[in-house]
Design an enzyme around this catalytic site. Structure first.
Site, PDB file in Angstrom:
ATOM      1  N   ARG A 171      27.182 -53.895  -7.435  1.00  0.00           N
ATOM      2  CA  ARG A 171      28.421 -53.956  -6.779  1.00  0.00           C
ATOM      3  C   ARG A 171      28.379 -52.990  -5.597  1.00  0.00           C
ATOM      4  O   ARG A 171      28.821 -52.998  -4.345  1.00  0.00           O
ATOM      5  CB  ARG A 171      29.484 -53.483  -7.565  1.00  0.00           C
ATOM      6  CG  ARG A 171      29.862 -54.622  -8.421  1.00  0.00           C
ATOM      7  CD  ARG A 171      30.975 -54.421  -9.238  1.00  0.00           C
ATOM      8  NE  ARG A 171      30.619 -53.508 -10.279  1.00  0.00           N
ATOM      9  CZ  ARG A 171      31.388 -52.800 -11.176  1.00  0.00           C
ATOM     10  NH1 ARG A 171      32.613 -52.905 -11.124  1.00  0.00           N
ATOM     11  NH2 ARG A 171      30.784 -51.852 -11.852  1.00  0.00           N
TER      12      ARG A 171
ATOM     13  N   ASN B 266      32.627 -57.746 -11.066  1.00  0.00           N
ATOM     14  CA  ASN B 266      31.996 -58.259 -12.252  1.00  0.00           C
ATOM     15  C   ASN B 266      32.630 -59.050 -12.752  1.00  0.00           C
ATOM     16  O   ASN B 266      33.844 -59.118 -12.965  1.00  0.00           O
ATOM     17  CB  ASN B 266      31.423 -57.050 -13.157  1.00  0.00           C
ATOM     18  CG  ASN B 266      30.219 -56.274 -12.526  1.00  0.00           C
ATOM     19  OD1 ASN B 266      29.723 -56.794 -11.892  1.00  0.00           O
ATOM     20  ND2 ASN B 266      30.243 -55.022 -13.449  1.00  0.00           N
TER      21      ASN B 266
END
Length: 91
Positions: free
Chosen positions: A18, A36
């Site tokens: 990320r 996520n």
């Protein structure tokens, strides 16, 4: 303005995916988000007025923006009326 949602599968959680995706998006002036998912995948929404930059972003995401990650599969979905003003990491 073009926008897409990409869900990536593989070793994409717990490897800095990320954060490196956000850094890549910032470098290419891409707006959107990364988060996520419960199934160990990651979903990215990306938007840009420059299709070339968006294509670069998509290709780099597919190749994993972090050396510790590995994308084994992905799903792309076009988005309509998606116009974020920044790129954020969703927790």
């Amino acid at each position: 303005m073009s926008a897409i949602q990409i869900t990536v599968f593989g070793r994409v959680q717990g490897v800095g995916f990320r954060y490196t995706t956000k850094r890549l998006a910032d470098d290419l002036s891409i707006y959107g988000s990364v988060q996520n998912n419960f199934d160990d995948s990651v979903t990215i929404k990306a938007s840009s007025s420059d299709n070339t930059q968006l294509e670069k972003f998509i290709q780099k995401v597919k190749n994993s923006p972090t050396p510790a990650g590995k994308v084994t599969d992905y799903k792309e979905t076009p988005l309509t009326n998606y116009m974020p003003t920044a790129f954020t990491v969703i927790y």
